[in-house]
Design a protein around this motif. Sequence first.
Motif, short mmCIF file in Angstrom:
data_model
loop_
_atom_site.label_atom_id
_atom_site.label_comp_id
_atom_site.label_asym_id
_atom_site.label_seq_id
_atom_site.Cartn_x
_atom_site.Cartn_y
_atom_site.Cartn_z
N GLY A 7 0.80 -1.22 0.00
CA GLY A 7 0.00 0.00 0.00
C GLY A 7 0.83 1.26 0.00
O GLY A 7 0.32 2.35 -0.32
N HIS A 8 2.10 1.15 0.35
CA HIS A 8 2.99 2.31 0.40
C HIS A 8 3.17 2.96 -0.97
O HIS A 8 3.42 4.17 -1.07
CB HIS A 8 4.34 1.87 0.97
CG HIS A 8 5.42 2.90 0.84
ND1 HIS A 8 5.43 4.08 1.55
CD2 HIS A 8 6.55 2.93 0.06
CE1 HIS A 8 6.50 4.78 1.24
NE2 HIS A 8 7.19 4.12 0.34
N PHE A 9 3.03 2.17 -2.04
CA PHE A 9 3.32 2.68 -3.37
C PHE A 9 2.10 3.32 -4.04
O PHE A 9 2.22 3.84 -5.14
CB PHE A 9 3.86 1.55 -4.25
CG PHE A 9 5.05 0.85 -3.65
CD1 PHE A 9 6.28 1.47 -3.62
CD2 PHE A 9 4.93 -0.40 -3.08
CE1 PHE A 9 7.38 0.84 -3.05
CE2 PHE A 9 6.01 -1.04 -2.51
CZ PHE A 9 7.24 -0.42 -2.50
N TRP A 10 0.95 3.26 -3.40
CA TRP A 10 -0.25 3.87 -3.98
C TRP A 10 -0.19 5.38 -3.80
O TRP A 10 0.09 5.87 -2.70
CB TRP A 10 -1.49 3.31 -3.31
CG TRP A 10 -2.78 3.78 -3.93
CD1 TRP A 10 -3.57 4.79 -3.51
CD2 TRP A 10 -3.40 3.24 -5.11
NE1 TRP A 10 -4.66 4.93 -4.33
CE2 TRP A 10 -4.58 3.99 -5.33
CE3 TRP A 10 -3.07 2.22 -6.00
CZ2 TRP A 10 -5.43 3.73 -6.40
CZ3 TRP A 10 -3.92 1.97 -7.06
CH2 TRP A 10 -5.08 2.71 -7.26
N PRO A 11 -0.46 6.17 -4.85
CA PRO A 11 -0.43 7.65 -4.72
C PRO A 11 -1.63 8.15 -3.91
O PRO A 11 -2.72 8.34 -4.45
CB PRO A 11 -0.48 8.13 -6.17
CG PRO A 11 -1.13 7.01 -6.93
CD PRO A 11 -0.75 5.74 -6.24
N ALA A 12 -1.42 8.38 -2.62
CA ALA A 12 -2.51 8.78 -1.73
C ALA A 12 -2.93 10.22 -1.98
O ALA A 12 -2.11 11.05 -2.39
CB ALA A 12 -2.08 8.61 -0.28
N ASP A 13 -4.21 10.50 -1.74
CA ASP A 13 -4.72 11.86 -1.88
C ASP A 13 -4.11 12.78 -0.82
O ASP A 13 -3.78 12.34 0.29
CB ASP A 13 -6.24 11.87 -1.75
CG ASP A 13 -6.92 11.26 -2.97
OD1 ASP A 13 -6.26 11.15 -4.02
OD2 ASP A 13 -8.11 10.89 -2.87
N LEU A 14 -4.01 14.06 -1.18
CA LEU A 14 -3.52 15.07 -0.25
C LEU A 14 -4.71 15.81 0.37
O LEU A 14 -5.61 16.25 -0.34
CB LEU A 14 -2.61 16.07 -0.96
CG LEU A 14 -1.28 15.53 -1.49
CD1 LEU A 14 -0.51 16.62 -2.21
CD2 LEU A 14 -0.44 14.96 -0.37
N VAL A 15 -4.69 15.90 1.69
CA VAL A 15 -5.76 16.58 2.42
C VAL A 15 -5.26 17.96 2.85
O VAL A 15 -4.16 18.08 3.40
CB VAL A 15 -6.19 15.77 3.66
CG1 VAL A 15 -7.26 16.51 4.45
CG2 VAL A 15 -6.68 14.39 3.24
N GLN A 16 -6.08 18.97 2.59
CA GLN A 16 -5.77 20.33 3.03
C GLN A 16 -6.81 20.75 4.06
O GLN A 16 -8.01 20.56 3.86
CB GLN A 16 -5.79 21.30 1.84
CG GLN A 16 -5.54 22.75 2.22
CD GLN A 16 -5.50 23.64 1.01
OE1 GLN A 16 -4.53 23.65 0.25
NE2 GLN A 16 -6.55 24.43 0.79
N ALA A 17 -6.36 21.27 5.19
CA ALA A 17 -7.28 21.64 6.26
C ALA A 17 -6.69 22.77 7.09
O ALA A 17 -5.50 23.12 6.96
CB ALA A 17 -7.58 20.43 7.15
N SER A 18 -7.53 23.33 7.94
CA SER A 18 -7.11 24.32 8.91
C SER A 18 -7.03 23.65 10.27
O SER A 18 -8.02 23.08 10.74
CB SER A 18 -8.11 25.48 8.94
OG SER A 18 -7.75 26.40 9.95
N TYR A 19 -5.86 23.70 10.88
CA TYR A 19 -5.65 23.02 12.17
C TYR A 19 -5.65 24.07 13.27
O TYR A 19 -4.76 24.93 13.34
CB TYR A 19 -4.33 22.26 12.13
CG TYR A 19 -4.09 21.40 13.34
CD1 TYR A 19 -5.01 20.43 13.73
CD2 TYR A 19 -2.93 21.53 14.10
CE1 TYR A 19 -4.80 19.62 14.83
CE2 TYR A 19 -2.70 20.73 15.20
CZ TYR A 19 -3.65 19.78 15.56
OH TYR A 19 -3.43 18.98 16.66
#
Length: 556
Positions: free
Chosen positions: A44-56
Amino acid sequence: MKQNSLKSWFKSGAPGVWLSGGAVSIAVIMTIGLLAVIAVRGLGHFWPADLVQASYAVPGQAPVAIVGELVQAEEVTRARLKNAGLPVPAEGSEFMTRELLKVGNRDVYGSDFSWVVGEWLHEPSTPAELVTLERREWGNFYGSLVSIKEQGQVVAAGVAAMAELQKRLQRVDALYAQVSKLEKQDIGGINHGLERLRLQSRKLELNGQLTEAAQADIAAERAELEARYQVLETELSGLHQQFNRDSVVMRAANGQEVEIGLGNIVHAYQPNSMSALSKLGFYFKKLWEFLSDDPREANTEGGIFPAIFGTVMMTLIMAVIVTPFGVLAAVYLREYAKQGVLTRIIRIAVNNLAGVPAIVYGVFGLGFFVYVLGGSLDRLFFPESLPAPTFGTPGLMWASLTLALLAVPVVIVATEEGLARIPRALREGSLALGATKAETLWKVVLPMASPAIMTGMILAVARAAGEVAPLMLVGVVKLAPSLPVDGNYPYLHLDQKIMHLGFHIYDVGFQSPNVEAARPLVYATALLLVLVIAVLNLSAVAIRNHLREKYKALDN
C-alpha cells in the motif's frame, strides 16, 4: 455402550488425525494471515494517496494551514492527549481521534510526519491543484505549483506550469540516465583500469622486474586512460550543468515559497486529480522502481535492487559450494566409512552442528575465513595490494562460505537418508554386471539419490537465505550500490561487500533516522524476501520432482 464407543474411537487414532489436521490448518491460516498483513501494509505504500488540506486550530492558538497524506488514525483518551502536553478541554467525549499525517517538506518543517487531533481539523478538502514532488533528497514536498524557471527566469506559471514541469522532468530523467552511465560504467571502468596499473607496477617493483621498458608501457597506458578520463569528466561536467538548469517554485501550506532544482525531483504528480486507472499505472511504476532502483535517503527511499541481487547471488554461490561438500561427506559416511563408534560420533556431531546458533558461525567465519584464510591469500597472491586487504576483509566469498558451513549439516543428513533408501539389490546387481564400486556409485546410486540431495539443498537454501546475524560479520553492509558483477575483469568480484534483504530489513526497521517513513519499506522488503526464498525453493522443488519422475522406474 457410549463409553465403549469412545474408547474404540480413541484406539482408532482418529483424535490424533484431527489434532494434526487442526494444527496444520491453524498454522497455514496464521501464515497466510501474516503474509496478507505484510502485503497490505507494504504494497500500500506505493499507492499515490490523496492530499488533504485543512485548517488546524489548537484551542488557544491561531489556526494554521496544513497539507499532507493521512497515514494512520486511532482513538485515544483525553487523558493521554493531556499527558502529551496538548490543551484538551475538560468537557466532551472521553475519546478523541489522533491522526498521523505525512506533511513532507522536511526542509521547511524539520520533520516528515506530524500527529494531529482529528477534532481540531476544520474544513478538510482535497484540492485538485495540490502537487506531490518526490525528491532524491529531503523526502516528499507537498504544496502548490507556482512557476517553472530556466536558469533563474520564469518560463511557465499558473495552469500551464504542470504540463511544462512534466515535459522538463522527462528531459531531466534522460540526463540522469546518461550521468549514471558515465559515472558507474565509463568512469568506473577507467578507475578500475588505473587501479589495475598501480597494482601491476607495485607487483613488478616487489619482484624486482620494474624495468624502464615496463615503466614506459605502464605510463603510456596510464596516460591513455587519463586522457579518456578527462574527456569523460568534461562531458560529465556539461551534463551536470544541463541537469541543474531548470527549477520549480513551490508554495507550502504555510505560504513559504521554496525553489527546488528539477535534478532533485524523481516524480511530480497531482494525486487528487488522478483517475483510478492513472493511479494504478503509477502504482505499478513505483513498484517496479522499488524492485529495480538503488536505495537513497539512508535506505528509506528508492529501490532495493542491490539487496535483491546480493541475496540471490550469495545464496546461489552458497548452494554451489555446500552441495558437493555435503554430498561427498554423506557418501563417505554411508558408502565407505566403517560403521562403528567413530562414525556414530561423527553423525551425532553433524546433527548437533545444525543446532549451533548462527552468530557462532559468523564469529568463526570472521576469525578463520576472513582473518586467517583471507589474510593468507593476500600475502600469497595479492602482496602488491597490502596493507589494503583484498580477501582479508569481509566480502561475498566469505559470506557464502559461512552460510555453506551453516547449511552443510542439513545437506549431509538429507543425502544420507536418500542413500539409505536405495535398495541394496541395485548395488549388488550393478557390481554383478562388472561395474566398479565407483561406477555403481556415480551411475546408479547418486542419480537415484538426487531427489534427496535436492531436498537437502532446498532446506539449506531456506535456512541460509534468511540469516542475518552471521552476515553482519562476514560481508553484508548497509549500503553497497555497486554490484559484485560488472564488465571489469574478473567480472565476478568475490571480494566485494554486498547488500542483503534480511540485513536491509534490520537496518531500515531499527537503524533508520526516519522511523515512520521506513516502516512501510520494512513490510515491503520482508514480503519480497519471502517471495525470493519461495522462488528459489520452488525452482529446486521443480528440479527435484523432475529427477524423482526420471528415476521412479529404477526405484520400482
